[in-house]
Enzyme design. Structure first.
Site, PDB file in Angstrom:
ATOM      1  N   ASN A 320       3.794  39.748  46.082  1.00  0.00           N
ATOM      2  CA  ASN A 320       3.325  41.139  46.060  1.00  0.00           C
ATOM      3  C   ASN A 320       2.926  41.550  44.644  1.00  0.00           C
ATOM      4  O   ASN A 320       3.314  42.605  44.142  1.00  0.00           O
ATOM      5  CB  ASN A 320       4.404  42.080  46.603  1.00  0.00           C
ATOM      6  CG  ASN A 320       3.835  43.375  47.163  1.00  0.00           C
ATOM      7  OD1 ASN A 320       2.615  43.549  47.223  1.00  0.00           O
ATOM      8  ND2 ASN A 320       4.701  44.289  47.553  1.00  0.00           N
ATOM      9  N   HIS A 356       8.893  52.297  49.810  1.00  0.00           N
ATOM     10  CA  HIS A 356       8.996  51.501  51.024  1.00  0.00           C
ATOM     11  C   HIS A 356       9.492  52.328  52.211  1.00  0.00           C
ATOM     12  O   HIS A 356       9.145  52.030  53.351  1.00  0.00           O
ATOM     13  CB  HIS A 356       9.934  50.311  50.815  1.00  0.00           C
ATOM     14  CG  HIS A 356       9.257  49.120  50.200  1.00  0.00           C
ATOM     15  ND1 HIS A 356       9.218  48.898  48.843  1.00  0.00           N
ATOM     16  CD2 HIS A 356       8.579  48.091  50.763  1.00  0.00           C
ATOM     17  CE1 HIS A 356       8.550  47.788  48.603  1.00  0.00           C
ATOM     18  NE2 HIS A 356       8.141  47.279  49.748  1.00  0.00           N
TER      19      HIS A 356
END
Length: 474
Positions: A320, A356
């Protein structure tokens, strides 16, 4: 239209059932794969043509993908794009605009998480919205940086700063760019505009088709590995009776294998999406020493580093990467005025956890990342002060033994750290950690208490020590 939509959903659901995958996941995969024909049409009809036509093409195709997945919920992204544009139009380039944008976009995202969240990870409109949130916050930052003295900007800021306010059409096209709207990668407005104008690569069609197909093909390979893997070790296995019947060391190994398989889900999506970005030409990042074009400008995973990782530092540097770079540029480095690395690091990890979602598992996961990274930083810095020990560890058969030990360490404890991220809810990840007797917490969080003993052993074996970076020896 309602009947067509119902039939469409029925056929997709039947196909998803045949594949053994949830329908939203199938829609997501189709949405990423359809990026390939979309950018091919652009390549042979619109590349280096009217920027306005290109913007409209990307808006129409990107919004169509959003409608295919989330229907009328596309309005949420439209609202945030409109607010971002109005904010830049009215007070763009000011610190106030950055603060308002940050607060509004993150609040909208968190409310979305609250409204759509369940006990499991859901593929709903809030999933691509997290990508959009970072993109729109970064846009406001970039316009703010563009009003500063260029000499006072960092290298990263100089590459992304905007000396003008983008139009609504430009912002919308950047946001809905079909190759990245659903799962990323992140890329700056500056890169997007250079691509549309033809100044990123040039107006001659770039040689990016084969590199893009190869990257996408690698993504499909990882997707196949993931599908086979979860048929043997699904998420449900970690809380099953079969799992609890295993011995403690077997549980640790199975958790490590499960995490390895689980992460392939994300890696496959990123690789397929990156392949689309490469085929469009957007990923161009210059040429190497031999004059070959480089296409890693939108890379979100470094496969070689990831598969060969022997530390968590390697994992973070390979996984990521676009999001990590975003957090580094727009959160971590912006807190330098605090002159405290630990506060900056903690703030960056808290931001990532909040970004998130609201589930406690995210916070438990990023807490573990914090303690693991501090453990590794401390022990690596100390070992590196003993050149003889470093040479010994990297010579002969011992280097292979070191690789195996460190690889097991990364695989096992990556699974340990990832558990809460997947299980989400407190009762599930607490039971998960209980099954492992909180071994990772004891090993990493208690490091300050047993560090003196470890350092004493290192000192005994290591011989002459080089002190830090001053070159003095003792």
């Amino acid at each position: 239209m309602a009947e067509v939509a119902a039939d469409d959903r029925t056929y997709l659901q039947a196909f998803a059932n045949f594949l053994g995958a949830p329908e939203p996941a199938l829609r997501l995969l189709i949405s990423i794969l359809i990026g390939y024909p979309i950018v091919l049409i652009h390549r042979y009809t619109l590349y280096c043509k009217s920027p306005k036509l290109q913007h409209l093409y990307f808006i129409v195709t990107g919004v169509s993908i959003a409608l295919f997945n989330y229907g009328h919920n596309v309005v949420h992204s439209a609202v945030c794009v409109m607010v971002a544009w109005l904010l830049l139009l009215l007070i763009g380039g000011t610190l106030k605009s950055v603060i308002i944008s940050f607060v509004f976009q993150m609040t909208y995202l968190l409310v979305g998480y609250y409204m759509t969240g369940t006990d499991t990870y859901d593929i709903k409109w809030s999933m691509p919205h997290c990508v959009l949130t970072l993109r729109l916050i970064a846009l406001t930052y970039d316009v703010y940086d563009g009003r500063k003295d260029p000499g006072k900007l960092s290298n990263d800021q100089q590459k992304t700063a905007l000396s003008f306010t983008p139009t609504l059409v430009e912002i919308a096209a950047h946001t809905y760019f079909p190759a990245s709207f659903m799962v990323g990668p992140q890329f700056s407005m500056r890169r997007y505009l250079d691509f549309v104008k033809g100044t990123l690569v040039g107006c001659e069609l770039p040689p990016c088709l084969i590199p893009g197909l190869l990257r996408g093909g690698l993504g499909l390979f990882y997707l196949a590995v993931y599908q086979v893997g979860i048929s043997y070790i699904p998420d449900a296995f970690i809380n099953s009776e079969e799992y609890y019947d295993l011995s403690l060391w077997q549980r640790h190994m199975m958790v490590g294998l499960w995490a390895k398989i689980t992460l392939y889900k994300y890696i496959s999506c990123w690789l397929i999406a990156e392949g689309v970005c490469i085929m469009s030409g957007l990923s161009y990042s210059g040429k190497d020493a031999n004059g070959n074009c480089l296409w890693n400008g939108c890379a979100n995973v470094k496969i070689g580093l990831y598969e060969g990782a022997t530390t968590f530092g390697h994992m973070i540097a390979s996984f990521n990467t676009n999001t990590n770079a975003w957090v580094a540029q727009y959160v971590y480095k912006r807190l330098r005025f605090l002159n405290n690395r630990y506060i900056s690091q903690t703030s960056a990890l808290v931001f990532l956890a909040v970004w998130h979602g609201l589930h406690s598992g995210y916070y438990a996961c990023f807490f573990m990342e914090f303690v693991v990274m501090n453990f590794e930083r401390d022990i690596v810095n100390y070992v590196n002060q003993y050149p003889r020990l470093v040479s010994l560890l990297n010579a002969g058969p011992l280097k292979y033994f070191k690789f195996v030990v460190l690889k097991l360490y990364v695989v096992v404890f990556m699974g340990y750290c990832l558990g809460p991220f997947v299980l989400l809810k407190l009762h599930r990840w607490w039971k998960f950690y209980s099954s492992l007797y909180f071994s990772g917490h004891l090993f990493f969080a208690l490091w300050p208490f047993y560090a003196p003993a470890v350092k004493a052993i290192i000192k005994t074996i290591g011989g002459e020590r080089v002190k830090d970076d001053k070159g003095k020896k003792e």
